[in-house]
Scaffold this active site. Sequence first.
Site, PDB file in Angstrom:
ATOM      1  N   ARG A 108      43.140  34.491  41.096  1.00 38.44           N
ATOM      2  CA  ARG A 108      42.649  34.331  42.461  1.00 38.44           C
ATOM      3  C   ARG A 108      43.246  33.101  43.155  1.00 38.44           C
ATOM      4  O   ARG A 108      43.643  33.160  44.320  1.00 38.44           O
ATOM      5  CB  ARG A 108      41.118  34.228  42.457  1.00 38.44           C
ATOM      6  CG  ARG A 108      40.414  35.491  42.004  1.00 38.44           C
ATOM      7  CD  ARG A 108      38.909  35.288  41.920  1.00 38.44           C
ATOM      8  NE  ARG A 108      38.340  35.041  43.235  1.00 38.44           N
ATOM      9  CZ  ARG A 108      37.822  35.971  44.027  1.00 38.44           C
ATOM     10  NH1 ARG A 108      37.803  37.225  43.630  1.00 38.44           N
ATOM     11  NH2 ARG A 108      37.329  35.663  45.209  1.00 38.44           N
ATOM     12  N   PRO A 114      42.900  40.387  43.237  1.00 38.75           N
ATOM     13  CA  PRO A 114      41.471  40.554  43.561  1.00 38.75           C
ATOM     14  C   PRO A 114      40.624  40.642  42.298  1.00 38.75           C
ATOM     15  O   PRO A 114      40.006  41.672  41.999  1.00 38.75           O
ATOM     16  CB  PRO A 114      41.460  41.861  44.353  1.00 38.75           C
ATOM     17  CG  PRO A 114      42.588  42.653  43.759  1.00 38.75           C
ATOM     18  CD  PRO A 114      43.652  41.646  43.413  1.00 38.75           C
ATOM     19  N   LYS A 115      40.555  39.548  41.551  1.00 39.66           N
ATOM     20  CA  LYS A 115      39.936  39.562  40.233  1.00 39.66           C
ATOM     21  C   LYS A 115      38.482  39.110  40.279  1.00 39.66           C
ATOM     22  O   LYS A 115      38.127  38.205  41.021  1.00 39.66           O
ATOM     23  CB  LYS A 115      40.721  38.664  39.275  1.00 39.66           C
ATOM     24  CG  LYS A 115      42.152  39.154  39.030  1.00 39.66           C
ATOM     25  CD  LYS A 115      42.847  38.370  37.939  1.00 39.66           C
ATOM     26  CE  LYS A 115      44.218  38.965  37.640  1.00 39.66           C
ATOM     27  NZ  LYS A 115      44.868  38.344  36.470  1.00 39.66           N
ATOM     28  N   ALA A 116      37.688  39.762  39.437  1.00 36.82           N
ATOM     29  CA  ALA A 116      36.280  39.396  39.261  1.00 36.82           C
ATOM     30  C   ALA A 116      35.936  39.548  37.784  1.00 36.82           C
ATOM     31  O   ALA A 116      36.646  40.226  37.032  1.00 36.82           O
ATOM     32  CB  ALA A 116      35.376  40.289  40.111  1.00 36.82           C
TER      33      ALA A 116
END
Length: 246
Positions: A108, A114-116
């Site tokens: 990020r 778009p990492k979570a």
Amino acid sequence: MRSADVRRHAATPLTAPLYPLRAARFTDREYLNVVYRTDPQALRAVVPEPLEIDEPLVRFEVMKMGDADGFGPYTECGQVIPVRFDGEHGEYLHAMYLDHFGATIAGRELSAYPKAIGSPALAVEQGALAGTLDWGSQRVATATMAYKWQPLAREEARSQIAVPTFAVKVVPGYQGDLRVCDLTRTEITDITVKEAWTGPARLQLFAHVMAPLADLPVLEIVSASHIVTDLTLAPMRPVYDFLTAG
């Protein structure tokens, strides 16, 4: 610590960096890819202009990192969407979920992925390669493919994962405005395909408010692949500024 020392650090905490400031090399990166057809209107609702869509396709991927520079082993999964930008074919990174905090933050902050945080997994179970994603105790996705069913040509495997990728980089300001809002581009380099397979596959997506993969519903499975590679991720660069676009 002097101001010049602060500027040399890429992230907080300043004295405990979470990632190295260089391109990451991945060894034994294992992919399970399931390409499926989805609802065109749902797809258009999540792909930002100026990216263009030819077919309503999505690639659900689970990636098991055998070893990653600076991070070690971890697993991630997500959805990517075939697109065109300025005449170039590539993939838009829609959503990514990881089980490694440092790799999530690096993706990020240092790039635009778009990492979570999530709980993805990839394993072989009784003749099937199974990739899953859980959010807490809730199942979000289950993908299965017949294990090493049919060899896949190495060049075809390379072409599947070596396309340019696009993502949106957002950096909020202190008052709720945006300091940065860019469309970015990167690509994979120095690829060595070690194994490549194809075969029948299935994919289930389950509705979850924090991981809304099911908003792009599975209408038809198009193809599947199982690929093991070594590769390097190139740095991202901005190609379109949403803040100045008309």
